[in-house]
Design a protein around this motif. Structure first.
Motif, short mmCIF file in Angstrom:
data_model
loop_
_atom_site.label_atom_id
_atom_site.label_comp_id
_atom_site.label_asym_id
_atom_site.label_seq_id
_atom_site.Cartn_x
_atom_site.Cartn_y
_atom_site.Cartn_z
N UNK A 48 3.83 -1.08 -3.24
CA UNK A 48 2.50 -2.17 -3.57
C UNK A 48 1.78 -1.57 -2.36
N UNK A 49 0.07 -1.92 -2.31
CA UNK A 49 -0.66 -1.86 -1.55
C UNK A 49 -1.92 -2.83 -1.49
N UNK A 50 -1.98 -3.68 -0.59
CA UNK A 50 -2.78 -5.40 -0.75
C UNK A 50 -2.42 -5.86 -2.43
N UNK A 51 -1.28 -5.54 -3.03
CA UNK A 51 -1.64 -5.89 -4.05
C UNK A 51 -1.94 -5.48 -5.20
N UNK A 52 -2.28 -3.90 -5.00
CA UNK A 52 -2.34 -3.05 -6.21
C UNK A 52 -0.78 -1.76 -5.98
N UNK A 53 -0.42 -1.13 -7.44
CA UNK A 53 0.34 -0.07 -6.89
C UNK A 53 0.10 0.64 -6.66
N UNK A 54 1.11 1.56 -5.66
CA UNK A 54 1.52 2.84 -5.18
C UNK A 54 2.03 3.75 -5.90
N UNK A 55 1.63 4.75 -6.54
CA UNK A 55 2.11 5.31 -7.36
C UNK A 55 3.09 6.36 -6.90
N UNK A 56 3.93 7.01 -7.11
CA UNK A 56 5.33 7.64 -6.68
C UNK A 56 6.03 8.32 -8.18
N UNK A 57 5.71 9.49 -7.67
CA UNK A 57 6.23 10.61 -8.41
C UNK A 57 6.90 11.71 -8.23
N UNK A 58 8.47 11.77 -7.98
CA UNK A 58 9.16 13.75 -7.56
C UNK A 58 8.24 14.06 -8.32
N UNK A 59 8.14 14.38 -9.19
CA UNK A 59 7.41 15.57 -10.11
C UNK A 59 6.07 15.90 -9.84
N UNK A 60 5.56 15.16 -9.84
CA UNK A 60 4.23 15.77 -9.15
C UNK A 60 3.64 15.15 -8.36
N UNK A 61 4.69 15.15 -6.82
CA UNK A 61 4.82 15.19 -5.53
C UNK A 61 3.69 14.17 -5.00
N UNK A 62 3.74 12.58 -5.43
CA UNK A 62 3.38 11.75 -4.75
C UNK A 62 4.65 10.76 -5.05
N UNK A 63 5.17 11.57 -3.44
CA UNK A 63 6.48 10.68 -3.38
C UNK A 63 6.20 9.47 -1.57
N UNK A 64 6.84 8.53 -2.01
CA UNK A 64 7.20 7.70 -0.98
C UNK A 64 8.42 7.58 -0.19
N UNK A 65 8.43 8.41 0.55
CA UNK A 65 10.04 9.21 0.76
C UNK A 65 10.40 7.72 2.46
N UNK A 66 11.89 7.35 2.41
CA UNK A 66 12.06 6.45 3.23
C UNK A 66 11.72 7.16 4.31
N UNK A 67 11.91 7.97 4.50
CA UNK A 67 11.12 8.52 5.89
C UNK A 67 9.99 8.05 6.79
N UNK A 68 8.65 8.36 5.20
CA UNK A 68 7.58 7.66 5.64
C UNK A 68 7.88 6.08 5.72
N UNK A 69 8.73 5.99 4.62
CA UNK A 69 8.19 4.58 4.88
C UNK A 69 8.38 3.55 6.33
N UNK A 70 9.94 4.27 7.01
CA UNK A 70 9.93 3.99 7.96
C UNK A 70 9.58 3.93 9.43
#
Length: 619
Positions: A425-447
């Protein structure tokens, strides 16, 4: 030593004397600390009362107390690693409550001995030794090597690593394993995806399918149709830049594909017009190279996340050795033929239907490969097998557990833990992520965005079974509203208080072996003593129940107790006499040991200095 074990052993000795045979008492932490530190509930056990010839629970409790007070506790205390000659050296109060609870309060001097131990052992405080250590193989993460690690895998990494740390802290032997799924259709699709991205970079147009009512459809016009079921993520562009130099696509083949791209191809044309033996071989090379590259990236990210593995076990090695098809033979008593297929009779073990393990064309299914992999765990001599799987694998447990049992492995020694979904979430709103569309939040990006310690804290603070809402805005907050910083500031405050006490000559740094006889143990002071004493028990319970979040709760409670302690004027170290100040500073340092050790076991650091903590004044 585990404090509750000592209390249980004392009551067990008293109860065994009353029953004239060995009996194990039931002891639990008191539900309300106003009434005591621990409670024995054995007097309300009908079976035990019959054994002792007593009908009334309160009468039974009275008899247990009589035996308890007559005990010679020296040997029991020595076994637990503490000094005590009589029961009064351990308990300050023993009383009956309600229908037959026996509440006990521990002597303050007895509790203070744990503070001395905590300071002496420091980095090893909280360690214990289970009576019969298990040889455990603990498999976790095991993400497909077809892309970077996402946040669901990251949570499994934090939970699995914490569980392993805790199990090792109580004396279990643990081997950490990552299963690399580097075989099958997903690797083929990865190779095709990398091939198409390479062609795209070489100027050959490709086109992507778009969603329609009838499914994914490639638009009319020029371009090679990028397979709809392949991997479309933008991250593949970086991968092919790394690996394509070692793979040669012949000029003749490139010219052929460039010519084909000028036509209006459909996806069905891929198998008839685009792919040939040479191109399939090139795609296979891309697949292998991409798997190796992704695995290397995953290993580096896990290392950065303070997660280590003893082995990365490749699925391909099972196929190459013939172990996969041999597993079907090992299951022979539970395998039957069905129209050319080999089927595992998993319904014998509670599955809802039998499962195909070898297809009509002789190719093994994924299930058979997984069975073969777990068979190696048995063959390697592990006494217990624990796995962490994702939330979409619930239905898979029965069939694999059945196969493990069919191979002769004890049913109670194989366990699967399901790590539930992570909702970003970002301020309570969902963050969309999907490998197939390329919208992915990775472990590396997170840390890279959120401090590593905060990420691990958030991933661990809920149980395996609980869905986790990870709000990025909350995680970025560096105030004490962020639970990790609340605990971390507590540790840093103690270090600041001790340092200032030393600088002002209030404290020489030595730990008093005994507390002054006239020291007043207020509720806030005594609460810290009890928490220090209970820390080893919390570590053990968190380890054996696979509940690292339990230790998180304990650390937060400890930080809260510390806040109440130093919020009182009577605990301002600079105003106290030297003896009292030294004793309370020893208690504070014992608390710091617990905070540092607890965070460390969960893969986090406890800073010695933080800006806000440095502002704390001992005055």
């Amino acid at each position: 030593m585990i404090l509750r074990d000592l209390i249980r052993d004392l009551f067990s000795a008293a109860l065994s004397d009353l029953a004239a045979q060995p009996v194990q008492a039931r002891v639990e932490n008191a539900r309300d600390e106003r009434f005591g530190d621990f409670a024995c509930t054995s007097a309300m056990d009908n079976r035990l009362r019959e054994l002792c010839g007593v009908k009334n629970p309160r009468e039974m409790a009275t008899k247990i107390i009589e035996r308890l007070q007559a005990l010679s506790v020296g040997d029991i205390a020595k076994k637990a690693g503490v000094r005590a000659a009589t029961i009064d050296d351990i308990f300050s109060k023993v009383e009956i409550a309600g229908p037959g609870f026996i509440n006990v309060m521990l002597q303050n001097d007895f509790l203070y001995a744990f503070t001395v131990t905590a300071n002496a052992e420091a980095a090893s405080y909280g360690r214990s030794q289970v009576e019969e250590p298990r040889n455990i193989v603990f498999e976790f993460v095991s993400a497909n090597p077809t892309g970077p690690l996402n946040v669901v895998s990251a949570r499994s990494a934090a939970l699995g690593d914490s569980c392993c740390n805790l199990l090792e802290a109580v004396g279990e032997k643990v081997s950490r394993e990552y299963y690399v799924n580097d075989y099958g259709n997903q690797v083929t699709l990865l190779g095709v995806s990398c091939l198409f991205r390479t062609l795209e970079q070489e100027g050959i147009p490709v086109k992507f399918a778009v969603k329609s009512e009838s499914g994914a459809v490639h638009p009319d016009g020029p371009g090679l149709p990028f397979p709809a079921e392949a991997y479309h993520g933008e991250y593949l562009k970086e991968i092919v830049e790394t690996i394509k130099g070692g793979i040669v696509i012949p000029v003749k083949e490139m010219d052929r594909l460039r010519d084909l791209a000028h036509g209006n191809l459909k996806e069905s044309d891929l198998s008839t017009k685009v792919f040939n033996d040479d191109l399939e071989g090139i795609a296979a090379l891309f697949g292998k190279a991409a798997v190796d590259q992704f695995l290397s990236m995953q290993q580096a990210d896990l290392e950065s996340f303070r997660v280590r593995f003893d082995q990365f076990f490749r699925e391909s090695s099972l196929h190459e050795s013939g172990a996969v098809l041999k597993a079907a033979e090992d299951l022979k008593a539970y395998v039957y033929d069905d129209g050319g297929k080999k089927v595992f009779r998993s319904t014998d073990f509670g599955d809802d239907k039998d499962r195909v393990i070898v297809r009509e064309d002789g190719r093994p299914t994924y299930l058979l490969a997984d069975i073969a992999y777990h068979h190696t765990k048995i063959q390697r001599g592990f006494s217990h097998i624990f796995d962490i799987w994702g939330p979409d694998h619930h239905g898979y447990i029965a069939r694999l557990a059945g196969a493990v049992k069919a191979l002769g492995y004890p049913e109670d020694r194989f366990r699967v833990l399901i790590a539930q979904q992570v909702n970003l979430l970002e301020n309570g709103q969902p963050v969309v992520m999907s490998k197939r569309t390329g919208k992915i939040i990775t472990l590396r990006e997170l840390i890279d965005e959120i401090p590593l310690d905060v990420v691990r804290y958030f991933f661990i603070m809920r149980s395996f079974e609980a869905h986790l809402d990870f709000d990025l805005a909350e995680a970025r907050d560096t105030s004490e509203k962020n639970p990790y910083y609340y605990v971390a500031y507590a540790h840093a405050r103690i270090r600041s208080i001790v340092q200032k006490a030393v600088e002002r000559g209030v404290y020489a740094g030595s730990i008093p072996e005994k507390a002054p006889g006239d020291l007043e143990w207020s509720e806030e002071r005594r609460r810290l003593l009890l928490l220090i004493a209970r820390f080893p028990e919390e570590v053990r319970e968190a380890a054996l129940s696979f509940e690292p979040h339990r230790l998180i709760v304990f650390l937060y409670q400890t930080a809260s107790a510390l806040s109440r302690f130093y919020g009182l004027r009577e605990n301002k170290i600079i105003d106290l006499d030297a003896s009292t100040a030294s004793t309370l500073l020893a208690v504070l340092q014992g608390v710091a040991v617990c905070l540092k050790r607890g965070l460390g076991l969960l893969g986090m650091e406890a800073p010695d200095r933080m800006d806000r903590a440095a502002e704390v004044d001992t005055e």
